[in-house]
Design an enzyme around this catalytic site. Sequence first.
Site, PDB file in Angstrom:
ATOM      1  N   ARG A 123      -3.224  15.896 -24.549  1.00 13.52           N
ATOM      2  CA  ARG A 123      -2.544  17.003 -25.275  1.00 13.52           C
ATOM      3  C   ARG A 123      -3.341  18.300 -25.289  1.00 13.52           C
ATOM      4  NH1 ARG A 123      -1.653  12.724 -28.711  1.00 13.52           N
ATOM      5  NH2 ARG A 123       0.423  11.825 -28.498  1.00 13.52           N
ATOM      6  N   LYS A 145      -1.201  31.412 -17.919  1.00 18.41           N
ATOM      7  CA  LYS A 145      -0.063  30.720 -17.293  1.00 18.41           C
ATOM      8  C   LYS A 145      -0.612  29.650 -16.365  1.00 18.41           C
ATOM      9  CE  LYS A 145       3.850  33.903 -16.899  1.00 18.41           C
ATOM     10  NZ  LYS A 145       4.697  34.645 -15.937  1.00 18.41           N
ATOM     11  N   GLU A 187      -2.114  42.693  -5.474  1.00 24.63           N
ATOM     12  CA  GLU A 187      -1.878  42.528  -6.922  1.00 24.63           C
ATOM     13  C   GLU A 187      -2.607  43.629  -7.702  1.00 24.63           C
ATOM     14  OE1 GLU A 187       0.378  40.630  -8.042  1.00 24.63           O
ATOM     15  OE2 GLU A 187       0.607  39.006  -6.581  1.00 24.63           O
ATOM     16  N   LYS A 228      -4.487  43.617 -17.022  1.00 24.28           N
ATOM     17  CA  LYS A 228      -3.639  42.429 -17.190  1.00 24.28           C
ATOM     18  C   LYS A 228      -3.852  41.801 -18.561  1.00 24.28           C
ATOM     19  CE  LYS A 228      -1.812  38.147 -15.569  1.00 24.28           C
ATOM     20  NZ  LYS A 228      -1.681  37.094 -14.575  1.00 24.28           N
ATOM     21  N   GLU A 238       5.772  36.299 -22.328  1.00 22.32           N
ATOM     22  CA  GLU A 238       6.731  37.020 -21.493  1.00 22.32           C
ATOM     23  C   GLU A 238       8.098  37.173 -22.155  1.00 22.32           C
ATOM     24  OE1 GLU A 238       6.205  36.328 -17.277  1.00 22.32           O
ATOM     25  OE2 GLU A 238       8.175  37.164 -16.866  1.00 22.32           O
ATOM     26  N   ARG A 242       5.368  41.794 -20.694  1.00 22.32           N
ATOM     27  CA  ARG A 242       4.636  41.084 -19.627  1.00 22.32           C
ATOM     28  C   ARG A 242       5.428  41.091 -18.315  1.00 22.32           C
ATOM     29  NH1 ARG A 242       1.030  35.495 -20.062  1.00 22.32           N
ATOM     30  NH2 ARG A 242       0.503  35.419 -17.868  1.00 22.32           N
ATOM     31  N   ASN A 246       5.733  41.648 -12.977  1.00 21.13           N
ATOM     32  CA  ASN A 246       6.548  41.123 -11.873  1.00 21.13           C
ATOM     33  C   ASN A 246       6.982  42.208 -10.895  1.00 21.13           C
ATOM     34  OD1 ASN A 246       6.543  38.436 -12.767  1.00 21.13           O
ATOM     35  ND2 ASN A 246       8.114  38.922 -14.285  1.00 21.13           N
ATOM     36  N   HIS A 249       7.728  41.495  -7.322  1.00 18.06           N
ATOM     37  CA  HIS A 249       7.797  40.040  -7.205  1.00 18.06           C
ATOM     38  C   HIS A 249       9.221  39.495  -7.086  1.00 18.06           C
ATOM     39  CE1 HIS A 249       3.568  40.359  -8.087  1.00 18.06           C
ATOM     40  NE2 HIS A 249       3.396  39.062  -7.957  1.00 18.06           N
ATOM     41  N   HIS A 253       9.166  37.132  -4.150  1.00 19.68           N
ATOM     42  CA  HIS A 253       9.439  35.689  -4.258  1.00 19.68           C
ATOM     43  C   HIS A 253      10.599  35.291  -3.352  1.00 19.68           C
ATOM     44  CE1 HIS A 253       7.422  35.392  -8.453  1.00 19.68           C
ATOM     45  NE2 HIS A 253       6.584  35.055  -7.491  1.00 19.68           N
ATOM     46  N   HIS A 266       1.680  35.060  -0.099  1.00 18.35           N
ATOM     47  CA  HIS A 266       2.269  35.609  -1.322  1.00 18.35           C
ATOM     48  C   HIS A 266       1.997  37.120  -1.395  1.00 18.35           C
ATOM     49  CE1 HIS A 266       3.419  35.858  -5.544  1.00 18.35           C
ATOM     50  NE2 HIS A 266       2.256  36.429  -5.811  1.00 18.35           N
TER      51      HIS A 266
HETATM   52  N1  LIG Z   1      -1.067  31.728 -13.127  1.00 12.52           N
HETATM   53  C1  LIG Z   1      -0.753  32.940 -12.731  1.00 12.52           C
HETATM   54  O1  LIG Z   1      -0.564  33.855 -13.545  1.00 12.52           O
HETATM   55  C2  LIG Z   1      -0.661  33.222 -11.262  1.00 12.52           C
HETATM   56  C3  LIG Z   1      -0.544  34.546 -10.802  1.00 12.52           C
HETATM   57  C4  LIG Z   1      -0.518  34.781  -9.420  1.00 12.52           C
HETATM   58  C5  LIG Z   1      -0.615  33.715  -8.532  1.00 12.52           C
HETATM   59  N2  LIG Z   1      -0.721  32.441  -9.022  1.00 12.52           N
HETATM   60  C6  LIG Z   1      -0.861  31.300  -8.093  1.00 12.52           C
HETATM   61  O2  LIG Z   1      -2.065  31.473  -7.356  1.00 12.52           O
HETATM   62  C7  LIG Z   1      -1.951  30.743  -6.128  1.00 12.52           C
HETATM   63  C8  LIG Z   1      -2.497  31.599  -5.005  1.00 12.52           C
HETATM   64  O3  LIG Z   1      -3.859  31.834  -5.237  1.00 12.52           O
HETATM   65  P1  LIG Z   1      -4.847  32.341  -4.084  1.00 12.52           P
HETATM   66  O4  LIG Z   1      -4.208  33.465  -3.383  1.00 12.52           O
HETATM   67  O5  LIG Z   1      -6.165  32.500  -4.693  1.00 12.52           O
HETATM   68  O6  LIG Z   1      -4.785  31.148  -3.040  1.00 12.52           O
HETATM   69  P2  LIG Z   1      -5.675  29.824  -2.818  1.00 12.52           P
HETATM   70  O7  LIG Z   1      -6.150  29.278  -4.086  1.00 12.52           O
HETATM   71  O8  LIG Z   1      -4.830  28.938  -1.963  1.00 12.52           O
HETATM   72  O9  LIG Z   1      -6.913  30.352  -1.983  1.00 12.52           O
HETATM   73  C9  LIG Z   1      -6.675  30.939  -0.736  1.00 12.52           C
HETATM   74  C10 LIG Z   1      -7.644  30.443   0.320  1.00 12.52           C
HETATM   75  O10 LIG Z   1      -8.921  31.022   0.075  1.00 12.52           O
HETATM   76  C11 LIG Z   1      -9.940  30.053   0.268  1.00 12.52           C
HETATM   77  N3  LIG Z   1     -11.053  30.467  -0.564  1.00 12.52           N
HETATM   78  C12 LIG Z   1     -11.092  30.518  -1.918  1.00 12.52           C
HETATM   79  N4  LIG Z   1     -12.228  31.090  -2.324  1.00 12.52           N
HETATM   80  C13 LIG Z   1     -12.941  31.381  -1.214  1.00 12.52           C
HETATM   81  C14 LIG Z   1     -14.199  31.983  -0.988  1.00 12.52           C
HETATM   82  N5  LIG Z   1     -14.909  32.454  -2.003  1.00 12.52           N
HETATM   83  N6  LIG Z   1     -14.640  32.096   0.296  1.00 12.52           N
HETATM   84  C15 LIG Z   1     -13.872  31.657   1.324  1.00 12.52           C
HETATM   85  N7  LIG Z   1     -12.660  31.104   1.168  1.00 12.52           N
HETATM   86  C16 LIG Z   1     -12.203  30.972  -0.083  1.00 12.52           C
HETATM   87  C17 LIG Z   1      -9.298  28.744  -0.105  1.00 12.52           C
HETATM   88  O11 LIG Z   1      -9.927  27.701   0.540  1.00 12.52           O
HETATM   89  C18 LIG Z   1      -7.861  28.945   0.357  1.00 12.52           C
HETATM   90  O12 LIG Z   1      -7.712  28.523   1.681  1.00 12.52           O
HETATM   91  C19 LIG Z   1      -0.485  30.380  -5.977  1.00 12.52           C
HETATM   92  O13 LIG Z   1      -0.339  29.016  -6.221  1.00 12.52           O
HETATM   93  C20 LIG Z   1       0.214  31.206  -7.045  1.00 12.52           C
HETATM   94  O14 LIG Z   1       1.382  30.576  -7.526  1.00 12.52           O
HETATM   95  C21 LIG Z   1      -0.760  32.193 -10.351  1.00 12.52           C
END
Ligand SMILES: NC(=O)c1ccc[n+]([C@@H]2O[C@H](COP(=O)([O-])OP(=O)(O)OC[C@H]3O[C@@H](n4cnc5c(N)ncnc54)[C@H](O)[C@@H]3O)[C@@H](O)[C@H]2O)c1
Length: 362
Positions: A123, A145, A187, A228, A238, A242, A246, A249, A253, A266
């Site tokens: 929990r 989130k 972003e 942010k 949201e 908030r 988007n 987005h 999306h 993305h």
């Molecule tokens: N919670 C939220 O508010 C929120 C907001 C935006 C995106 N997201 C989520 O975030 C995710 C995308 O995140 P991301 O773009 O970081 O992608 P990711 O976590 O897949 O990382 C991208 C790539 O970078 C590599 N990597 C990470 N750190 C590294 C480093 N220091 N050196 C070399 N390689 C490295 C990883 O191995 C991976 O292949 C999605 O799932 C999306 O839905 C969440």
Amino acid sequence: MDKSIKSIIATSAEKNYDIIIGNKSLELIKKRKDILSRDRFALLINKTVYNLYKDYILGCFNEFKNYDIYLIDDGEENKSYRKAENAFNWMLKKGFSRKSAIVGIGGGVVGDFSGFVAALFMRGIPVIHVPTTLLAMVDSSIGGKTAVNISAGKNIIGAFHQPEMVISDMNFLNTLPDNEYKNGLTEALKHALIGEDKLYKLFCNNSASTIKSPDNIMEVVYRSAIFKSGVVSRDEREGGLRAILNFGHSIGHAIESLFEYKGISHGEAVAIGLKIELEVSRRMGMISDDETKKSFDLIDRYGLIFNKLTLDSGKLLEHIKYDKKNVGGEIRCVLLKGIGKPVYNHPVSGSLIKEILDDFIL
Ligand SMILES: NC(=O)c1ccc[n+]([C@@H]2O[C@H](COP(=O)([O-])OP(=O)(O)OC[C@H]3O[C@@H](n4cnc5c(N)ncnc54)[C@H](O)[C@@H]3O)[C@@H](O)[C@H]2O)c1
């Protein structure tokens, strides 16, 4: 505190937490004995990051013996409900309890996944985020989130769970591939366009190479984190404001979904979404030609759209119509009345979007 380390206090109804930004700032995690001296803690680490930084990461935890490491493979498919169940079972086998904690080290995939596992295990147990991609530093690690994917869709199952701390250690960015850098810059540019004035000026005064200097990129992370966390503290769940986050987005999306999340990142989908939503704002008489052009130029200057893509306007419109933020079948987007002046939940006609898509040359 060391001057090269910046710190922000993010406020939320549940708790306030520090966002620490700086080179080698992971070393400061040792100070959080309240979390790391719980009965056990799990280090959930992206496998690529672990292979690159094993000695550095383990060195930061060398005074602790009460942890286990769980490695997460690269790829969005690892942020799944099924993989979360595997992690829960592993934690139980290792003797984790409701007095345990999680530290997630990786990009947004690991951040969303570790936040989700922490939100649900017994929990809810504390989580510290250590984002290692620019996107995770400027965006996903902040705001509480968390989500995982199921076969029916992305980010469908989730929870709000604020972290105990976020540590953005700039050292990790030294190995980040260029396209991943661009995903994060998109972003950050979004934050600049919807209201972070100093960040907007930073983008205007730099280029794709100079923005990566240690001082500039730290400023990008710092300004984005202030912006942010400020928006989220005013509307954690949201209910309204908030939603400005988007911007770009709704269309972004839809593009990802049209491409079935393959062959387009993305960040790149959002960069196209920014252009289209800017153009919608312009054609609806909300933003001037000059400000639209300046914004387009920034997206181009930083090379945020890097693939040659062909968009089928009819099919894309169908995906845009499925957005969960639409109301009563009407398309809703974040639009700009000017740079720094977002309006959320704004109705937009499908025919205008189709007209823009048909005219659009990426
Ligand atoms: N919670 C939220 O508010 C929120 C907001 C935006 C995106 N997201 C989520 O975030 C995710 C995308 O995140 P991301 O773009 O970081 O992608 P990711 O976590 O897949 O990382 C991208 C790539 O970078 C590599 N990597 C990470 N750190 C590294 C480093 N220091 N050196 C070399 N390689 C490295 C990883 O191995 C991976 O292949 C999605 O799932 C999306 O839905 C969440």
